[in-house]
Design a protein around this motif. Structure first.
Motif, short mmCIF file in Angstrom:
data_model
loop_
_atom_site.label_atom_id
_atom_site.label_comp_id
_atom_site.label_asym_id
_atom_site.label_seq_id
_atom_site.Cartn_x
_atom_site.Cartn_y
_atom_site.Cartn_z
N LEU A 16 -61.26 -119.36 19.62
CA LEU A 16 -59.97 -118.83 19.17
C LEU A 16 -60.15 -118.07 17.88
O LEU A 16 -60.93 -118.46 17.01
CB LEU A 16 -58.98 -119.98 18.94
N LYS A 17 -59.42 -116.97 17.78
CA LYS A 17 -59.47 -116.17 16.57
C LYS A 17 -58.04 -115.89 16.13
O LYS A 17 -57.21 -115.54 16.96
CB LYS A 17 -60.20 -114.86 16.85
N GLU A 18 -57.77 -116.05 14.86
CA GLU A 18 -56.41 -115.85 14.42
C GLU A 18 -56.08 -114.37 14.41
O GLU A 18 -56.92 -113.53 14.07
CB GLU A 18 -56.20 -116.45 13.04
N THR A 19 -54.88 -114.05 14.76
CA THR A 19 -54.49 -112.65 14.82
C THR A 19 -53.00 -112.54 14.48
O THR A 19 -52.37 -113.53 14.13
CB THR A 19 -54.79 -112.08 16.23
N THR A 20 -52.46 -111.34 14.50
CA THR A 20 -51.04 -111.17 14.22
C THR A 20 -50.42 -110.35 15.34
O THR A 20 -51.10 -109.60 16.03
CB THR A 20 -50.82 -110.41 12.90
#
Lengths: 598, 738
Positions: free
Chosen positions: A91-95
Motif C-alpha cells: 500500500l502506498k499513501e496517495t491523495t
C-alpha cells in the motif's frame, strides 16, 4: 508563470492517476465487519471488485473517512485467492483531488482484465475511537462507550450491494442508529443490505453500548535491545501504561472491590505479557524496586509473565514499569565472517489488543560495529544515532534510535539490522582487564621494592641490614644442625649395613658442607661486626658451641666405627652414646636459646 | 543455603585467627622451611583481613538475597533521595538545595541541615564508577555502601588494635567487628545511613590519633585531622571524638605522662581539626560556640600552660614552688574541664531528654536493656573487661586511650540503645586483646616447644600441661564458634528486614510478600497531582518523599515540634476540627497506616497516644491525653473506649468501612487483629474526606480531602420593592425573613 503551470500540471497528473485507478472499478459485493468488542475498532471489509471498464486495471484505491483517518493504526489489504492463501498487497499513501480523508493505493500483483472480478480483504484497526460516555463513572457503575462511524463503505467506487455487521462487547446497548432497519441479536447489530451506494457516500452511524473490556493503552514504551557478542541479548522495555476508559469518579473502596465481584468491573487487575520462549532472568520492576505481585510461567513456545501492576488500574489511573529479560544471541544473531545480521521483533507483545501511542526503539550494537543498515518491516522514523557507554567500553557502542506512533498488535514484526564487526575486537575487553591488573600489580611491586622516602634514616637502614643478616644466619645454622641429623642417620645405617664406604663418604660430605656453612656464617659474623651490631658476639658463641657439637658428632661416629669393628662392647657403646647424646642435647638447646635471642 | 554459607565463612574467619595469634607470639622465632617469615605473616594477615571483609560483606546481604536491592527503613530513604539529587544535579546544586517537598509550607534547606559525608561518598563512588563506564545505578551504590564500609571498619579496627596490642589481637578484632551484630544492626545492605560510614571514620580517626601520640609526627596528626574532618562530615557523633581525645590528653597529663609527642599531636589536632570541622555548613561555628566543644578548647589551653611550665621548670630552680604551681594549675584546669564536660557529655544524649515526647517516642532512644547487650555483643560483652584489665595492667599512653574509650562508650550505651553502636568497636578490640592473650599463653608456648621437637626427634617430650592447654584452647575456639553462629543468627533474624516490604510465612513454609507500602506510595506517585500535599504522621515523611515523590507536611527530621504537633492535633481532633487544620495546611491527601487486617503492630493506632501527647504539648487547651482513655485509664478501641477516641479523625480513617468487614468466621465483623478487639464505632461516615486508595491488605489507607463545596444556591424571589413598600407596614417584617 511557469511555476503556476507546473502546479496545475501536477494537479492534473494527480487527478489523472486517481481517476485512472478508479476508472471502471465497481464494488460488486461488500461485507463489512466492525469489531467493537475490545477497546479497538477493527474494521474488516471483504470486497468483490469488478472491472467494468474497457482497459486492464493495475491497482485500486482504498479510502478512509476524514473522521477516522487520524486514529488509523494499521491498514492491510490482501487478495483472496482461490486457494486458502492470501496475498498481501503493498500500500502506498496517495491523495484524491476534491475528497477529504486518507487514501491508499494498492498495487495488484497481476492486472485485472475488463470484466474480471477479484476478492479483496481490507483490514483496518483504529485506536482511541471508542469514547467513554459518560466520561466519569463511579466504582460500581459500568462503562459505556460511543462509537461513531459510517454505515457505508467509504470508497471511491460505486457499490452495488453491501452489508455491515457490528460486533459489540455486550448485550447491553443504550442506542444505535436505525438506518435501514437493522437487526440486533445478542451482541451483534446487522445493517443492510444497502443497494447501489454512490462513491464517497457517508452516513453517520452511532452506537452507544456497554464495554467493560480493559481500556489499557501504552502511552509510551521504550524498548532497549543490547547485543553482546559474548552470547547474550538483553531486552528491556520501559512502559507507561494508562487506563483510557471512563474516569473513576468519587472514592475507591477497597472493601467493595474485594467483596463484590462486579465492583470496578472495567478496572485492570492484571494482564499477560508473552515473551520469547528463550527469555531468561525476567525482571519486572519500577523506580522504587521490584514489583512482587507477578508470576512467571514457562511454556513450550513462550514465556508468560502475569503482569500485575502494584495497584488495580481504574479509569484515568496510570502506572509505569520496566520489564527486562535476556535472550541467547544464537537464536537472533546470524553471521557470515565479519558480516552480522540481527533479526528480532521491533516491538513485542505486551498485552492482547495492545495500543502503543508512542514507541521508541533503541538498538545497542557491540562496540566497533560498522556499516550499520536497518531493514524495518514498515516505515519508522529514525533519529540521530547515539553512543552508549557501559562496562569496559572505550569509544562507545553505536545505538540506533527509531520512533513510531500508534502501533497495534499487527505491528509485531521482525526488524533486521546488518552490520560488520571485526572479531579481533572481541579481545579488547579481556585485554583491558588484564592490562589494568598488570598496571596495578606493577605499581604495587614498584612501591614495595623502591624507597620513596625523602629523608634517609641510617639507623633504620642498619637495623634492616642486621635483620636480614641474622635471618641468613638463622637459616644457615638450622641447615648445619640438619647436617648433624643427617649424619646420625648415616651412622645408624652404617651400624646396620656395616658399609664403611658409605660412612666415609657421608663423613666427607659432612666435613665439606660443614666447612662451607661455617665459613658463610663467619663471613656473616664479620659483616655483623662491621655494622657495629652486638649480635656478632652471639654468633661467635654459636660458632664455638657448634665446634663442640661437631666434635661430639665425630666422636659418636668413631664410637660407632669401633662398635662395628668390635673394639668396644655393645653395653659400653650404649653408655657412651647416651652421654654423648646428652651433651649434644645440651649444646643444641643452648644454640636454640641463642638463636631465639637473635 | 545462604545462611549456612555465611556461617561457614564466619566460622572459618574466626577459626583462622588463632594461628596468627600464635604466630604473633612466637614471631621471629625459628623459621623452619620458610625463607621469609615476615612475608608469610603479612600474606596471612592480608588473607585474614580479606576473609573478614568478605564474611562481613556477605553476612550483610541477607535482606538483598531474601528480598531485593532496596533502601530500608525511614532515614535511609531521605539519604537516598538526597544522594540521588546530588548525583543528578551536581555537588553545588546539592549544597544549595532547597527542598520544597518537605515541611510544607516551610520547606527545608537540605544543603545546610545535613551531614553531607554519606551522600558525597556515595555520589563520588557513583561518579568514579560511571567515569570508568561501570554503569551502576545510584541505588545499588547506596545499598551496598554500608557493607563495603564495614570491611574498611574491620581494617581500621585491625590497625588500631595492632597499635594497642599486637597483630594477632588486631586480626581477631577485625574478625569480631566484621560480624558483630551491634555494628551489623546499622550497616546491613540497604541501611544507607550515616552510621554505616561513620564507624569507619571513628575507628580510623582513633587509629591515626594513637599513631600520632605514639610517634609525635605531624604527618600522622594531619592524617588524623583529615579523618576527623570526614567523620564530622558524616555523623553528629563526631562530638564523641572531640571529647574523648581531649579527655585522653587530660588524663595523660594527670598521670604525669606529658611528652613532646603528646604536645605536638594534640596542638596540631585541635587547631587543624577545628578549622576543618567548621567547613561543614551544618556544623558551622558550633565548634567555638557550643558547650560540647569547650572541653577540647580547655584542654588545649591547659596543655599550652603545662608545656610552658615544663619549659620554665627546665630554666628555674625553685622546685617546690614549681610543683605547687603545677598542682594548683592542674586542679583548676581539672575543675574547669569537669564543669565544661558535664554539660558536654550529654550532647550525644541530648535526645534522651525524656520530657520531650517526640524524642521519647522514638524506640531507639530508649535506655538499653541487659538483654540487648548480650544480644548485640554476645560473648564479647563478657570478655571485654578482661581485655580492659590486660590493658590497664600493662599501661602505656595508647592503652590509657582505649580504657577511656571503653568506659565512656559503656556509659553512653547504657543510656540509649542507639549508642550501642559506639560501644561495639571498643568491645571488639578489648575482647580481641583478651582472647589473643589467652591464646598466646595457651598456644604460643606449645608451638615454640613443638618446633624443636619436630627438628630434634631425640628430644624427650615434657608437656605435662598439654591437656589443660588443649582444653582451654578448645573451649575458647568453641566460644568463638558459638559467637559466629549467634552473630549470623541475629543478623539473619533481627537486622535483615527492609521494613518497607513485609513477609509472612504460610504453614507450608512458602512466603507471602506484603508490598502494601510500596503499592500505596506508588499509587500516590502515579495518580495524584505532582504538587499534591500529603499529610501523614512524621514516621512516613521520608518514605513518602522518597517513594511517592510528593510534598509532605512533616518528616523524620523532627526539627519543628509545633508543626508536628499540629499534624498530631489534626489526627486526634474530630473530623470538622481536623478539616479546619487541614484546610489551613492545604492538605490534599491524608495517609495512615492501619494494621488491623493483617495484625501489623506498628500502625498508627498503636502510635496514636504519642500523637495525642505531642499535640497536647503544644495545644493543651484543645487536646488532653486523658480524654482518650477510659475512666479506668485504659486505651481501648472497642465499645468501652472513650467517645473522644471513637470519634477522632485517626480512628475514623483507620476503621472506615472496617466495621462491615468480617475477616474469618470465628470473629465478629470489624474485629481488629492487632488489638484483638471488636471496634466500638462501626458506623463511620466521613463528611470532609473520602477514601482515595486503600492497599491490598489495608495496611496503607489514603484519604482525599474534599474541596469545599459551592455554597447552596439560596432559593429566593426577586424583590419587588416598589410594590411592597406600598402595602406593608414598617412594623411587620416581610414574611420571607422568618
Amino acid at each position: 508563470m511557469w511555476r503556476a503551470g507546473a502546479v496545475s500540471l501536477a494537479l492534473i497528473a494527480c487527478f489523472f492517476r486517481a481517476s485512472l485507478c478508479a476508472e471502471g472499478l465497481v464494488n460488486e459485493d461488500v461485507k463489512r465487519t466492525l469489531d467493537l468488542s475490545s477497546h479497538l475498532a477493527k474494521i474488516t471489509a471483504e470486497i468483490q471488485l469488478a472491472n467494468h471498464g474497457a482497459s486492464r486495471v493495475n491497482g485500486f484505491t482504498l479510502a478512509l473517512e476524514a473522521e477516522l483517518a487520524p486514529h488509523l493504526a494499521f491498514i492491510g489489504a490482501s487478495v483472496k485467492g482461490e486457494e486458502e492463501e492470501d496475498e498481501s498487497l503493498e500500500l502506498k499513501e496517495t491523495t484524491v483531488h476534491g475528497q477529504s480523508g486518507k487514501f491508499f493505493e494498492a498495487q495488484l500483483p497481476s492486472s485485472l482484465a475488463p470484466g474480471a472480478k477479484l476478492r479483496v480483504k481490507v483490514e483496518t484497526v483504529f485506536s482511541h475511537v471508542l469514547k467513554p460516555f459518560p466520561t466519569h463513572i463511579t466504582q460500581a457503575e459500568r462503562q459505556l462507550v460511543v462509537f461513531q462511524g459510517n454505515h457505508y463503505l467509504y470508497s471511491p467506487y460505486p457499490t452495488r450491494s453491501q452489508t455491515t455487521r457490528v460486533r459489540l462487547a455486550s448485550k447491553t446497548v443504550e442506542s444505535y442508529t436505525k438506518l435501514g432497519n437493522p437487526t440486533k441479536s445478542d451482541e451483534t447489530v446487522e445493517y443492510g443490505p444497502f443497494k447501489d451506494v454512490p462513491p464517497f457516500s457517508q452516513d453517520a452511524m452511532k452506537i452507544h453500548y456497554e464495554n467493560n473490556t480493559p481500556f489499557l493503552s501504552i502511552s509510551s514504551i521504550t524498548r532497549t535491545v543490547e547485543v553482546s557478542h559474548w552470547g547474550n541479548i538483553a531486552v528491556e522495555e520501559t512502559i507507561d501504561l494508562r487506563h483510557t476508559g471512563a474516569y473513576l469518579k468519587g472514592p475507591f473502596s477497597r472493601y467493595d472491590y474485594q467483596r463484590q465481584s462486579d465492583s470496578g468491573i472495567s478496572s485492570v487487575k492484571s494482564f499477560k505479557t508473552i515473551l520469547p520462549a528463550s527469555a531468561q532472568d525476567v525482571y519486572y520492576r519500577d523506580e522504587i524496586g521490584n514489583i512482587s505481585t507477578s508470576h512467571l510461567q514457562v511454556l513450550d513456545d513462550s514465556v508468560e509473565v502475569e503482569i500485575r501492576p502494584r495497584f488495580p488500574l481504574f479509569g484515568g489511573w496510570k502506572t509505569h514499569y520496566i520489564v527486562g529479560y535476556n535472550l541467547p544471541s544464537y537464536e537472533y544473531l546470524y553471521n557470515l565472517g565479519d558480516q552480522y545480521a540481527l533479526k528480532l521483533r521491533l516491538v513485542d507483545h505486551v498485552y492482547d489488543d495492545q495500543v502503543i501511542d508512542q514507541l521508541t526503539v533503541k538498538l545497542i550494537l557491540p562496540e566497533g560495529a560498522r556499516n550499520i543498515h536497518m531493514d524495518t518491516p514498515y516505515p519508522i522514523t529514525r533519529s540521530q544515532d547515539e553512543l552508549h557507554y557501559t562496562y569496559l567500553d572505550t569509544f562507545g557502542r553505536p545505538v540506533l534510535v527509531a520512533t513510531k506512533n500508534n502501533l497495534v498488535e499487527q505491528h509485531i514484526q521482525d526488524v533486521v539490522v546488518h552490520y560488520t564487526f571485526n572479531k579481533i575486537l572481541m579481545l579488547q575487553e579481556p585485554l583491558l582487564v588484564v592490562g589494568a591488573f598488570y598496571i596495578l600489580f606493577f605499581t604495587v611491586i614498584i612501591y614495595v621494592r623502591l624507597d620513596f622516602s625523602i629523608t634517609k634514616d641510617p639507623a633504620a637502614e642498619v637495623r634492616m641490614k642486621v635483620a636480614s643478616i641474622t635471618e641468613q644466619v638463622l637459616t644457615l645454622v638450622n641447615k648445619r644442625l640438619g647436617l648433624y641429623r643427617h649424619m646420625d642417620e648415616v651412622v645408624n645405617r652404617y651400624k646396620q649395613t656395616r658399609d664403611t664406604g658409605a660412612l666415609n663418604s657421608g663423613r666427607k660430605t659432612l666435613e665439606a658442607e660443614h666447612r662451607t656453612l661455617s665459613n658463610d656464617i663467619s663471613a656473616l659474623q664479620a659483616r655483623l661486626k662491621s655494622e657495629g651490631s652486638d649480635l656478632a658476639e652471639k654468633v661467635g658463641e654459636i660458632q664455638k658451641l657448634d665446634n663442640q657439637l661437631k666434635d661430639l658428632v665425630c666422636r659418636s661416629c668413631q664410637e660407632a666405627e669401633r662398635l662395628v669393628a668390635g673394639k668396644v662392647k655393645k653395653d659400653t657403646y650404649i653408655d657412651s652414646d647416651k652421654t654423648l647424646s646428652g651433651k649434644r642435647q645440651e649444646l643444641v638447646s643452648r644454640i636454640d636459646s641463642l638463636l631465639d635471642a637473635l | 543455603y545462604v545462611s549456612s554459607s555465611n556461617a561457614g565463612g564466619s566460622v572459618s574467619g574466626n577459626g583462622r585467627h588463632s594461628s596468627p595469634a600464635g604466630c604473633g607470639g612466637s614471631g621471629g622465632g625459628l623459621s623452619g622451611g620458610l625463607t621469609q617469615p615476615a612475608g608469610w605473616q603479612s600474606l596471612l594477615s592480608f588473607t585474614i583481613l580479606f576473609l573478614a571483609w568478605l564474611a562481613g560483606f556477605s553476612s550483610r546481604l541477607f535482606a538483598v538475597i531474601r528480598f531485593e536491592s532496596i533502601i530500608h527503613e525511614f532515614d535511609p530513604w531521605f539519604n537516598y533521595r538526597s544522594t540521588h539529587h546530588l548525583s543528578t544535579n551536581g555537588f553545588y546544586e546539592f549544597l544549595n538545595w532547597f527542598d520544597e517537598r518537605a515541611w510544607y509550607p516551610l520547606g527545608r534547606i537540605v544543603g545546610g541541615t545535613v551531614y553531607p559525608g554519606l551522600m558525597v561518598t556515595a555520589g563520588l563512588i557513583h561518579y568514579i564508577l560511571n567515569l570508568l563506564h561501570v554503569t551502576v545505578h545510584i541505588r545499588d551504590v547506596c545499598v551496598f555502601l554500608a557493607p563495603v564500609f564495614s570491611g574498611l571498619t574491620a581494617v581500621s579496627t585491625f590497625l588500631l588494635t595492632r597499635e594497642l596490642w599486637n597483630q594477632g589481637a588486631g586480626l581477631l578484632a577485625a574478625c569480631f567487628i566484621a560480624i558483630v551484630p551491634g555494628y551489623i544492626s546499622r550497616s546491613v545492605a540497604g541501611s544507607f545511613d550515616n552510621e554505616g560510614i561513620a564507624i569507619f571514620a571513628l575507628q580510623f580517626t582513633y587509629y591515626l590519633w594513637v599513631k600520632s601520640v605514639k610517634t609525635g609526627s605531624v604527618f600522622w596528626t594531619i592524617g588524623c585531622c583529615l579523618s576527623y574532618f570526614y567523620m564530622v562530615s558524616a555523623w553528629g557523633g563526631y562530638v564523641f571524638i572531640i571529647n574523648l581525645i581531649p579527655l585522653h590528653v587530660f588524663v595523660l597529663l594527670l598521670m604525669q605522662r606529658f611528652s613532646r609527642r603528646l604536645y605536638i599531636a594534640y596542638s596540631t589536632f585541635y587547631i587543624v581539626g577545628l578549622v576543618l570541622s567548621m567547613q561543614i555548613p551544618f556544623v558551622g561555628f558550633q565548634p567555638i560556640r557550643t558547650s560540647e566543644h569547650m572541653a577540647a578548647a580547655g584542654v588545649f589551653a591547659l596543655l599550652q600552660a603545662y608545656a610552658f611550665l615544663q619549659y620554665l621548670k627546665d630554666r628555674l630552680t625553685r622546685q617546690e614552688f614549681q610543683t605547687l604551681f603545677f598542682l594548683g594549675v592542674s586542679l583548676a584546669a581539672g575543675v574547669v574541664f569537669l564543669t565544661l564536660t558535664k554539660p558536654s557529655l550529654p550532647p550525644l544524649l541530648r535526645y534522651a531528654k525524656i520530657h520531650i515526647p517526640i524524642i521519647a517516642s522514638v524506640s531507639e532512644h530508649q535506655p538499653t536493656t541487659w538483654v540487648s547487650f548480650f544480644f548485640d555483643l554476645h560473648i564479647l560483652v563478657c570478655t571485654f573487661p578482661a581485655g580492659l584489665w590486660f590493658c590497664i595492667k600493662n599501661i602505656n599512653d595508647e592503652r590509657v586511650f582505649v580504657a577511656l574509650y571503653a568506659i565512656s562508650a559503656v556509659y553512653f550505651a547504657g543510656v540509649m540503645v542507639r549508642l550501642m553502636l559506639t560501644l561495639t568497636p571498643v568491645v571488639c578490640m578489648l575482647s580481641a586483646i583478651a582472647f589473643s592473650s589467652v591464646f598466646e599463653h595457651y598456644l604460643g608456648d606449645d608451638m615454640k616447644r613443638e618446633n624443636p621437637i619436630k627438628q630434634h626427634p631425640f628430644y624427650p617430650v615434657k608437656n605435662s600441661s598439654v591437656y589443660s592447654k588443649l582444653i582451654v584452647t578448645m573451649l575458647m575456639l568453641m566460644l568463638l564458634m558459638m559467637f559466629a553462629v549467634h552473630c549470623t543468627w541475629v543478623t539473619s533474624n533481627a537486622y535483615s528486614s527492609p521494613s518497607v516490604v513485609l513477609a509472612s510465612y504460610n504453614h507450608d513454609g512458602s512466603r507471602n510478600i506484603l508490598d502494601d507500602f510500596r503499592e500505596a506510595y506508588y499509587w500516590l506517585r502515579q495518580n495524584t497531582d505532582e504538587h499534591a500535599r500529603v499529610m501523614s504522621w512524621w514516621d512516613y515523611g521520608y518514605q513518602i518523599a522518597g517513594m511517592a515523590n510528593r510534598t509532605t507536611l512533616v518528616d523524620n527530621n523532627t526539627w519543628n515540634n509545633s508543626h508536628i504537633a499540629l499534624v498530631g492535633k489534626a489526627m486526634s481532633s474530630n473530623e470538622s476540627a481536623a478539616y479546619e487544620i487541614m484546610k489551613s495546611l492545604d492538605v490534599d491527601y491524608v495517609l495512615i497506616i492501619f494494621g488491623g487486617v493483617i495484625g501489623y503492630s506498628g500502625d498508627d493506632i498503636n502510635k496514636f497516644l504519642w500523637m495525642v501527647r505531642i499535640a497536647e504539648g503544644e495545644h493543651p487547651k484543645d487536646i488532653r491525653e486523658s480524654d482518650y482513655f477510659t475512666p479506668q485509664g485504659e486505651f481501648r478501641v472497642d465499645k468501652a473506649g472513650s467517645p473522644t477516641l471513637l470519634n477522632c479523625l485517626m480512628y475514623k480513617m483507620s476503621y472506615y468501612r472496617f466495621g462491615e468487614m468480617q475477616l474469618d468466621f470465628r470473629t465478629p465483623p470489624g474485629f481488629d487483629r492487632t488489638r484483638n478487639a471488636e471496634i466500638g464505632n462501626k458506623d463511620i461516615r466521613l463528611k470532609h474526606l473520602e477514601e482515595a486508595f486503600t492497599s491490598e491488605h489495608w495496611l496503607v489507607r489514603i484519604y482525599r480531602v474534599k474541596k469545599q463545596e459551592n455554597r447552596q444556591a439560596l432559593d429566593h424571589k426577586l424583590r419587588n420593592i416598589a410594590a411592597k413598600q406600598k402595602y406593608t407596614s414598617k412594623k411587620v417584617l416581610p414574611s420571607r425573613f422568618h
